[in-house]
Write a protein that holds these residues in place. Structure first.
Motif, PDB file in Angstrom:
ATOM      1  N   VAL A 199      -0.092   4.885  -2.621  1.00  0.00           N
ATOM      2  CA  VAL A 199      -0.337   3.367  -2.527  1.00  0.00           C
ATOM      3  C   VAL A 199      -1.767   3.503  -1.727  1.00  0.00           C
ATOM      4  CG1 VAL A 199       0.316   1.256  -1.314  1.00  0.00           C
ATOM      5  CG2 VAL A 199       2.022   2.424  -2.936  1.00  0.00           C
ATOM      6  N   ALA A 200      -1.814   4.536  -0.709  1.00  0.00           N
ATOM      7  CA  ALA A 200      -2.627   4.615   0.094  1.00  0.00           C
ATOM      8  C   ALA A 200      -4.065   4.670  -0.403  1.00  0.00           C
ATOM      9  CB  ALA A 200      -2.572   5.736   1.384  1.00  0.00           C
ATOM     10  N   LYS A 201      -4.096   5.325  -1.570  1.00  0.00           N
ATOM     11  CA  LYS A 201      -5.350   5.709  -2.139  1.00  0.00           C
ATOM     12  C   LYS A 201      -6.144   4.521  -2.612  1.00  0.00           C
ATOM     13  CE  LYS A 201      -3.633  10.111  -4.482  1.00  0.00           C
ATOM     14  NZ  LYS A 201      -3.201  10.821  -5.792  1.00  0.00           N
ATOM     15  N   ASN A 202      -5.328   3.361  -2.727  1.00  0.00           N
ATOM     16  CA  ASN A 202      -5.949   2.164  -3.326  1.00  0.00           C
ATOM     17  C   ASN A 202      -5.982   1.180  -2.185  1.00  0.00           C
ATOM     18  OD1 ASN A 202      -6.318   3.124  -5.934  1.00  0.00           O
ATOM     19  ND2 ASN A 202      -4.322   2.747  -6.430  1.00  0.00           N
ATOM     20  N   ASN A 203      -5.617   1.350  -1.003  1.00  0.00           N
ATOM     21  CA  ASN A 203      -5.582   0.363   0.316  1.00  0.00           C
ATOM     22  C   ASN A 203      -6.197   1.057   1.231  1.00  0.00           C
ATOM     23  OD1 ASN A 203      -3.794  -1.908  -1.207  1.00  0.00           O
ATOM     24  ND2 ASN A 203      -2.888  -0.157  -1.838  1.00  0.00           N
ATOM     25  N   SER A 204      -7.205   0.665   1.830  1.00  0.00           N
ATOM     26  CA  SER A 204      -7.889   0.943   3.003  1.00  0.00           C
ATOM     27  C   SER A 204      -7.390   0.141   4.145  1.00  0.00           C
ATOM     28  CB  SER A 204      -9.134   0.939   3.091  1.00  0.00           C
ATOM     29  OG  SER A 204      -9.799  -0.243   2.672  1.00  0.00           O
ATOM     30  N   ASN A 205      -7.334   0.559   5.312  1.00  0.00           N
ATOM     31  CA  ASN A 205      -7.169  -0.014   6.622  1.00  0.00           C
ATOM     32  C   ASN A 205      -5.721  -0.653   6.410  1.00  0.00           C
ATOM     33  OD1 ASN A 205      -7.386  -0.770   9.272  1.00  0.00           O
ATOM     34  ND2 ASN A 205      -8.235  -2.957   8.638  1.00  0.00           N
ATOM     35  N   ALA A 206      -4.793   0.109   5.999  1.00  0.00           N
ATOM     36  CA  ALA A 206      -3.252  -0.477   5.798  1.00  0.00           C
ATOM     37  C   ALA A 206      -2.351   0.694   6.391  1.00  0.00           C
ATOM     38  CB  ALA A 206      -2.896  -0.724   4.398  1.00  0.00           C
ATOM     39  N   ILE A 207      -0.985  -0.035   7.019  1.00  0.00           N
ATOM     40  CA  ILE A 207      -0.010   0.882   7.192  1.00  0.00           C
ATOM     41  C   ILE A 207       1.278   0.879   5.956  1.00  0.00           C
ATOM     42  CG2 ILE A 207       2.025   1.134   8.697  1.00  0.00           C
ATOM     43  CD1 ILE A 207      -0.850   1.358  10.072  1.00  0.00           C
ATOM     44  N   ILE A 208       1.153   1.935   5.418  1.00  0.00           N
ATOM     45  CA  ILE A 208       1.691   2.020   4.230  1.00  0.00           C
ATOM     46  C   ILE A 208       3.079   2.844   4.635  1.00  0.00           C
ATOM     47  CG2 ILE A 208       1.738   2.877   1.734  1.00  0.00           C
ATOM     48  CD1 ILE A 208      -0.800   1.298   2.504  1.00  0.00           C
ATOM     49  N   ILE A 209       4.399   1.878   3.919  1.00  0.00           N
ATOM     50  CA  ILE A 209       5.774   2.471   4.089  1.00  0.00           C
ATOM     51  C   ILE A 209       6.305   3.079   2.780  1.00  0.00           C
ATOM     52  CG2 ILE A 209       8.014   1.991   4.807  1.00  0.00           C
ATOM     53  CD1 ILE A 209       6.755  -0.590   6.395  1.00  0.00           C
ATOM     54  N   GLY A 210       6.422   4.312   2.785  1.00  0.00           N
ATOM     55  CA  GLY A 210       7.222   5.088   1.775  1.00  0.00           C
ATOM     56  C   GLY A 210       8.545   5.326   2.057  1.00  0.00           C
ATOM     57  N   SER A 211       9.564   5.127   0.996  1.00  0.00           N
ATOM     58  CA  SER A 211      10.975   5.565   1.151  1.00  0.00           C
ATOM     59  C   SER A 211      11.571   6.298  -0.063  1.00  0.00           C
ATOM     60  CB  SER A 211      11.705   4.207   1.689  1.00  0.00           C
ATOM     61  OG  SER A 211      13.015   4.683   2.156  1.00  0.00           O
ATOM     62  N   ASP A 212      12.433   7.080   0.106  1.00  0.00           N
ATOM     63  CA  ASP A 212      13.013   7.559  -1.077  1.00  0.00           C
ATOM     64  C   ASP A 212      14.616   7.931  -0.561  1.00  0.00           C
ATOM     65  OD1 ASP A 212      12.789   8.471  -3.952  1.00  0.00           O
ATOM     66  OD2 ASP A 212      14.001  10.117  -2.953  1.00  0.00           O
ATOM     67  N   GLN A 213      15.466   8.031  -1.541  1.00  0.00           N
ATOM     68  CA  GLN A 213      17.122   8.265  -1.023  1.00  0.00           C
ATOM     69  C   GLN A 213      17.640   8.893  -2.185  1.00  0.00           C
ATOM     70  OE1 GLN A 213      19.984   4.760  -1.187  1.00  0.00           O
ATOM     71  NE2 GLN A 213      20.008   4.983   1.036  1.00  0.00           N
ATOM     72  N   VAL A 214      18.486   9.879  -1.780  1.00  0.00           N
ATOM     73  CA  VAL A 214      19.548  10.489  -2.488  1.00  0.00           C
ATOM     74  C   VAL A 214      20.828  10.523  -2.050  1.00  0.00           C
ATOM     75  CG1 VAL A 214      17.723  12.222  -3.559  1.00  0.00           C
ATOM     76  CG2 VAL A 214      19.271  12.711  -1.675  1.00  0.00           C
ATOM     77  N   ALA A 215      21.946  10.597  -2.635  1.00  0.00           N
ATOM     78  CA  ALA A 215      23.250  10.772  -2.205  1.00  0.00           C
ATOM     79  C   ALA A 215      23.730  12.180  -2.984  1.00  0.00           C
ATOM     80  CB  ALA A 215      24.305   9.822  -3.122  1.00  0.00           C
ATOM     81  N   LEU A 216      24.435  12.676  -1.818  1.00  0.00           N
ATOM     82  CA  LEU A 216      25.033  14.239  -1.801  1.00  0.00           C
ATOM     83  C   LEU A 216      26.515  13.915  -2.010  1.00  0.00           C
ATOM     84  CD1 LEU A 216      22.932  15.926   0.592  1.00  0.00           C
ATOM     85  CD2 LEU A 216      22.829  16.106  -1.794  1.00  0.00           C
ATOM     86  N   PHE A 217      27.040  14.796  -2.821  1.00  0.00           N
ATOM     87  CA  PHE A 217      28.471  14.860  -2.953  1.00  0.00           C
ATOM     88  C   PHE A 217      28.917  16.296  -3.137  1.00  0.00           C
ATOM     89  CE2 PHE A 217      32.677  14.540  -5.286  1.00  0.00           C
ATOM     90  CZ  PHE A 217      33.512  14.135  -4.440  1.00  0.00           C
ATOM     91  N   ASN A 218      29.794  16.831  -2.270  1.00  0.00           N
ATOM     92  CA  ASN A 218      30.120  18.617  -2.300  1.00  0.00           C
ATOM     93  C   ASN A 218      28.489  19.148  -2.501  1.00  0.00           C
ATOM     94  OD1 ASN A 218      32.871  18.108  -2.117  1.00  0.00           O
ATOM     95  ND2 ASN A 218      33.250  17.867  -4.472  1.00  0.00           N
ATOM     96  N   GLU A 219      27.888  18.750  -1.705  1.00  0.00           N
ATOM     97  CA  GLU A 219      26.393  19.384  -1.853  1.00  0.00           C
ATOM     98  C   GLU A 219      25.688  19.199  -2.793  1.00  0.00           C
ATOM     99  OE1 GLU A 219      25.423  20.523   1.080  1.00  0.00           O
ATOM    100  OE2 GLU A 219      27.170  19.737   1.986  1.00  0.00           O
ATOM    101  N   LYS A 220      25.867  18.388  -4.107  1.00  0.00           N
ATOM    102  CA  LYS A 220      25.180  18.240  -5.089  1.00  0.00           C
ATOM    103  C   LYS A 220      24.596  16.458  -4.974  1.00  0.00           C
ATOM    104  CE  LYS A 220      27.895  21.434  -7.807  1.00  0.00           C
ATOM    105  NZ  LYS A 220      28.777  21.693  -9.192  1.00  0.00           N
TER     106      LYS A 220
END
Length: 200
Positions: A57-78
């Motif tokens: 997103v930052a590539k196409n937006n100058s002078n901005a604060i960009i927030i990125g987030s990603d999530q995974v769930a783990l069960f028995n280390e998988k």
């Protein structure tokens, strides 16, 4: 603060969380490959993808604060995927009955003007009650959580599945750790509370 705030996500859940800061923000959909790299750990995966989303997103937006987030769930280390079907959702929740599932949420912040960036990974544990098959089926029919990692929506009826939570910030479970985000903004002298007086 003159820089725009852009959330690198079109998730309605992340948007609703960011609204708690009571500041104007924009959203943008990052186009990134979310596949894991060979032998990549879950913490490394979510941190990298959060950063990739913000960078895209930052590539196409100058002078901005960009927030990125990603999530995974783990069960028995998988790493858990989205169930996609009713049968898979029931199978996931049956396996979780009486067990612990760990959620890892990667968070990245980019200043597209200066090029500065920050990343962190926030863990959060959920402990499932011992559930009957009937309870699981009723839940899946009611909320149809087929696009949710872990087969539940904690912000909805899914709260009835749990015995307890362990973690610093329950917002991270929904997809955006606001306490960590506030700390990262403060690192850049962006004080959310001080900015409130300008919003009137």
């Amino acid at each position: 603060m003159t820089a725009r705030i852009i959330l690198a996500s079109t998730s309605v859940f992340r948007q609703s969380l960011l609204k708690k800061f009571n500041l104007p923000f924009e959203t943008a959909s990052p186009d990134v490959d979310e596949s894991a790299l060979p032998n990549e750990t879950a913490p490394a995966l979510v941190e990298r993808l959060a950063l990739y989303k913000a960078q895209a997103v930052a590539k196409n937006n100058s002078n901005a604060i960009i927030i990125g987030s990603d999530q995974v769930a783990l069960f028995n280390e998988k790493i858990l995927g989205k169930p996609h079907t009713k049968e898979n959702a029931i199978a996931q929740l049956t396996a979780f009955s009486g067990q612990k599932v760990t959620f890892l949420t990667g968070l990245a912040l980019i200043n597209s003007h200066s090029g500065e960036q920050q990343t962190t990974v926030e863990p959060f544990d959920v402990y499932f009650r011992t559930l009957t098959l009937s309870q699981i089926e009723h839940y899946v029919d009611a909320e149809q959580p087929f696009q949710c990692a872990g087969s539940f929506k904690s912000e909805g009826l899914g709260i009835c599945l749990f015995e307890r939570f362990e973690g610093r910030d329950p917002n991270s479970l929904i997809g955006l750790p606001l306490m960590a985000l506030n700390e990262m903004l403060l690192n850049w002298k962006i004080d959310i509370l001080a900015l409130q007086q300008r919003q009137g």
